[in-house]
Design an enzyme around this catalytic site. Sequence first.
Site, PDB file in Angstrom:
ATOM      1  N   LYS A  56      12.958 -83.665 -21.039  1.00 24.55           N
ATOM      2  CA  LYS A  56      13.241 -85.014 -21.558  1.00 24.55           C
ATOM      3  C   LYS A  56      12.325 -86.031 -20.872  1.00 24.55           C
ATOM      4  CE  LYS A  56      18.079 -83.968 -22.645  1.00 24.55           C
ATOM      5  NZ  LYS A  56      19.491 -84.066 -22.247  1.00 24.55           N
ATOM      6  N   GLN A 100      23.396 -86.210 -17.718  1.00 23.13           N
ATOM      7  CA  GLN A 100      23.255 -84.831 -18.176  1.00 23.13           C
ATOM      8  C   GLN A 100      24.563 -84.065 -17.970  1.00 23.13           C
ATOM      9  OE1 GLN A 100      20.639 -83.642 -19.825  1.00 23.13           O
ATOM     10  NE2 GLN A 100      21.481 -81.592 -20.005  1.00 23.13           N
ATOM     11  N   ASP A 123      22.963 -90.997 -25.807  1.00 22.67           N
ATOM     12  CA  ASP A 123      23.490 -89.692 -26.214  1.00 22.67           C
ATOM     13  C   ASP A 123      24.529 -89.840 -27.329  1.00 22.67           C
ATOM     14  OD1 ASP A 123      22.455 -87.353 -25.052  1.00 22.67           O
ATOM     15  OD2 ASP A 123      23.471 -87.722 -23.144  1.00 22.67           O
TER      16      ASP A 123
HETATM   17  N1  GUN Z   1      23.945 -80.985 -22.097  1.00 20.53           N
HETATM   18  C1  GUN Z   1      23.647 -80.207 -23.156  1.00 20.53           C
HETATM   19  N2  GUN Z   1      23.177 -80.960 -24.168  1.00 20.53           N
HETATM   20  C2  GUN Z   1      23.179 -82.232 -23.750  1.00 20.53           C
HETATM   21  C3  GUN Z   1      22.806 -83.459 -24.338  1.00 20.53           C
HETATM   22  O1  GUN Z   1      22.359 -83.538 -25.483  1.00 20.53           O
HETATM   23  N3  GUN Z   1      22.962 -84.559 -23.570  1.00 20.53           N
HETATM   24  C4  GUN Z   1      23.456 -84.491 -22.309  1.00 20.53           C
HETATM   25  N4  GUN Z   1      23.593 -85.626 -21.652  1.00 20.53           N
HETATM   26  N5  GUN Z   1      23.820 -83.381 -21.729  1.00 20.53           N
HETATM   27  C5  GUN Z   1      23.677 -82.252 -22.449  1.00 20.53           C
END
Ligand code: GUN
Length: 289
Positions: A56, A100, A123
């Site tokens: 990311k 996350q 998100d």
């Molecule tokens: N863990 C697995 N997928 C995601 C996501 O799309 N966003 C976040 N913040 N954590 C995750």
Amino acid sequence: MTGSGQIIDGKAHAARLRADIAQAVIARASAGARAPALAVVLVGDDPASHVYVRNKTAACREAGITSIEHRRDATLPEAELLALVQQLNRDPAVDGILVQLPLPAHIDSARIISAISPDKDVDGFSPVNAGRLATGLDGFVPCTPLGCLRLLQSTLGDIAGAEAIVIGRSNIVGRPMASLLIGASATVTVAHSRSRDLPGLVRRADIVIAAVGRPEMVRGSWLKPGCTVIDVGINRVPKESGEGTRLVGDVAFAEAAEVAAHITPVPGGVGPMTIACLLENTLKAASLQ
Ligand code: GUN
């Protein structure tokens, strides 16, 4: 129709979207705006989370988006994480906040996610944004289902009236995916671990979204010939040779590609779109500030 499954190239779609976002960031800079800024919070040492966060961050940099990582020990008290989120909420130099998941077991994830300002919740996991999506209001849409919808629409065009099945009911994928499909006027079934006759339900569907997290669970024989398959699964399994591991989806790809008209691969399908949609949401958050 057999043997004709066309692979949906998520990497190529994502590359186009990322190029568009990079252009928009440059246009903002020419107009005097600062670069969009994403704060990424990573607690603990889950190896998969570290890989996701690295990907990311690299994608942000490439698009001209500033990403600020906040790494904390797995022992971080919940109150300190809450305080960090509140500090980021107030910080005018931060447009988007991503915590996350998964968080360590002693932390209440729902409490943390609820604390993120809805206008910085890139998100789309907060109850406010989940509610906006469920009621058809504009807001932040979770990146993975948004990426799936983009792939579907660029492959099929209008999906109004199509029979869709979403396998999985998580807050991250299944539920928001169902809301998006309803918004696009598909007829939607949400299946899960308690559903009876899953093969029979899948057999009716023109569109299959597999988001269960079980390697190769959806078989080719379950599918309606000519359907479109979007595989959200990322599962690491031992290689047949016994040495090392490989990634597989929730769909038995080779079998499914014999029956489906269109199918996403793993890797290279949904995954790259998730990151591209995160950048898109961050740009949107910056425009809102
Ligand atoms: N863990 C697995 N997928 C995601 C996501 O799309 N966003 C976040 N913040 N954590 C995750």
